[in-house]
Design an enzyme around this catalytic site. Structure first.
Site, PDB file in Angstrom:
ATOM      1  N   HIS A  22       9.278  -8.443 -38.456  1.00 40.85           N
ATOM      2  CA  HIS A  22      10.658  -8.053 -38.728  1.00 40.85           C
ATOM      3  C   HIS A  22      11.286  -7.490 -37.466  1.00 40.85           C
ATOM      4  O   HIS A  22      10.729  -6.609 -36.817  1.00 40.85           O
ATOM      5  CB  HIS A  22      10.685  -7.014 -39.855  1.00 40.85           C
ATOM      6  CG  HIS A  22      12.041  -6.473 -40.141  1.00 40.85           C
ATOM      7  ND1 HIS A  22      12.302  -5.134 -40.213  1.00 40.85           N
ATOM      8  CD2 HIS A  22      13.222  -7.105 -40.347  1.00 40.85           C
ATOM      9  CE1 HIS A  22      13.586  -4.955 -40.469  1.00 40.85           C
ATOM     10  NE2 HIS A  22      14.160  -6.140 -40.555  1.00 40.85           N
ATOM     11  N   ASP A  30      19.229 -24.998 -24.952  1.00 37.23           N
ATOM     12  CA  ASP A  30      19.523 -26.389 -24.602  1.00 37.23           C
ATOM     13  C   ASP A  30      18.638 -26.855 -23.448  1.00 37.23           C
ATOM     14  O   ASP A  30      17.862 -26.086 -22.881  1.00 37.23           O
ATOM     15  CB  ASP A  30      21.013 -26.558 -24.297  1.00 37.23           C
ATOM     16  CG  ASP A  30      21.495 -25.763 -23.092  1.00 37.23           C
ATOM     17  OD1 ASP A  30      20.766 -25.650 -22.079  1.00 37.23           O
ATOM     18  OD2 ASP A  30      22.628 -25.252 -23.150  1.00 37.23           O
ATOM     19  N   ASP A  64      17.517 -11.334 -40.353  1.00 35.75           N
ATOM     20  CA  ASP A  64      17.518  -9.883 -40.578  1.00 35.75           C
ATOM     21  C   ASP A  64      18.819  -9.425 -41.225  1.00 35.75           C
ATOM     22  O   ASP A  64      19.902  -9.669 -40.696  1.00 35.75           O
ATOM     23  CB  ASP A  64      17.322  -9.168 -39.247  1.00 35.75           C
ATOM     24  CG  ASP A  64      16.908  -7.718 -39.392  1.00 35.75           C
ATOM     25  OD1 ASP A  64      17.007  -7.170 -40.516  1.00 35.75           O
ATOM     26  OD2 ASP A  64      16.484  -7.129 -38.392  1.00 35.75           O
ATOM     27  N   TYR A 112      21.540 -13.784 -21.567  1.00 33.28           N
ATOM     28  CA  TYR A 112      20.315 -14.038 -20.798  1.00 33.28           C
ATOM     29  C   TYR A 112      19.327 -12.887 -20.944  1.00 33.28           C
ATOM     30  O   TYR A 112      18.130 -13.100 -21.089  1.00 33.28           O
ATOM     31  CB  TYR A 112      20.647 -14.266 -19.320  1.00 33.28           C
ATOM     32  CG  TYR A 112      20.948 -15.702 -18.986  1.00 33.28           C
ATOM     33  CD1 TYR A 112      19.978 -16.517 -18.416  1.00 33.28           C
ATOM     34  CD2 TYR A 112      22.201 -16.257 -19.224  1.00 33.28           C
ATOM     35  CE1 TYR A 112      20.245 -17.843 -18.100  1.00 33.28           C
ATOM     36  CE2 TYR A 112      22.481 -17.584 -18.915  1.00 33.28           C
ATOM     37  CZ  TYR A 112      21.489 -18.365 -18.354  1.00 33.28           C
ATOM     38  OH  TYR A 112      21.758 -19.673 -18.052  1.00 33.28           O
ATOM     39  N   TYR A 130      25.822 -24.694 -23.078  1.00 32.20           N
ATOM     40  CA  TYR A 130      26.002 -23.439 -23.830  1.00 32.20           C
ATOM     41  C   TYR A 130      25.504 -23.555 -25.272  1.00 32.20           C
ATOM     42  O   TYR A 130      25.907 -22.781 -26.133  1.00 32.20           O
ATOM     43  CB  TYR A 130      27.465 -22.980 -23.808  1.00 32.20           C
ATOM     44  CG  TYR A 130      28.074 -22.974 -22.434  1.00 32.20           C
ATOM     45  CD1 TYR A 130      27.683 -22.029 -21.484  1.00 32.20           C
ATOM     46  CD2 TYR A 130      29.016 -23.926 -22.070  1.00 32.20           C
ATOM     47  CE1 TYR A 130      28.226 -22.028 -20.221  1.00 32.20           C
ATOM     48  CE2 TYR A 130      29.566 -23.934 -20.799  1.00 32.20           C
ATOM     49  CZ  TYR A 130      29.172 -22.981 -19.879  1.00 32.20           C
ATOM     50  OH  TYR A 130      29.713 -22.982 -18.614  1.00 32.20           O
ATOM     51  N   ASN A 132      22.997 -22.555 -27.093  1.00 29.82           N
ATOM     52  CA  ASN A 132      21.890 -21.600 -27.136  1.00 29.82           C
ATOM     53  C   ASN A 132      22.175 -20.567 -28.212  1.00 29.82           C
ATOM     54  O   ASN A 132      23.301 -20.072 -28.317  1.00 29.82           O
ATOM     55  CB  ASN A 132      21.751 -20.892 -25.785  1.00 29.82           C
ATOM     56  CG  ASN A 132      21.683 -21.858 -24.621  1.00 29.82           C
ATOM     57  OD1 ASN A 132      20.801 -22.694 -24.554  1.00 29.82           O
ATOM     58  ND2 ASN A 132      22.637 -21.751 -23.709  1.00 29.82           N
TER      59      ASN A 132
END
Length: 148
Positions: A22, A30, A64, A112, A130, A132
């Site tokens: 958890h 990508d 979550d 990042y 982009y 991701n």
């Protein structure tokens, strides 16, 4: 192959998803993302695009619900206010698989940094830039204590 398990989820990825606890996070990235250099655990998903992989993972991984934000995406040129079509596609998958959970856009450096601290990175062959996303793992509630 297994009954009810998407074929995109290979043994290494299934073991990683099962081993996550958890609050652990997994990043799907990508084909241009520098995954090898940033991953604690790298799972290759060569030949697969991000959207079907995201859908497959969210079919077995709880998101979550104990935190306000648990889904994070990359931003176009670091600007969280810009969304490309791939982001709308990811948001639609998340809305279907994790209703009520919003996908939060993060600026480049923040995204990042979060990926670098992820439990694992799944490197796809997604050609769109982009594309991701990070998923924070939740829990599966016992039937008698299911959250309402």
């Amino acid at each position: 192959m297994l009954i009810g398990i998407p074929v995109l989820l290979g043994p290494q990825l299934l073991a990683t998803l099962r081993a996550m606890g958890h609050g652990d996070e997994i990043a799907l990235v990508d084909g241009n993302y520098p995954a090898k250099d940033q991953a604690h655990r790298l799972i290759r998903a060569d030949g697969h695009h991000l959207a079907p992989m995201l859908d497959a993972i969210l079919s077995v991984l709880p998101v979550d619900d104990a935190v306000p934000e648990a889904l994070f995406r990359a931003s176009v040129k670091g600007d969280p206010l810009i969304a490309d079509p791939v982001h709308h596609e990811m948001e639609a998958i998340c809305a279907r698989r994790a209703p009520g959970r919003k996908v939060v856009a993060l600026a480049g450096a923040d995204f990042y940094q979060r990926v670098r601290s992820a439990h694992a990175i799944v490197a796809t062959s997604e050609p769109r830039l982009y594309a991701n996303i990070i998923i924070r793992k939740g829990v599966i509630y016992p039937p008698e204590t299911r959250k309402s």
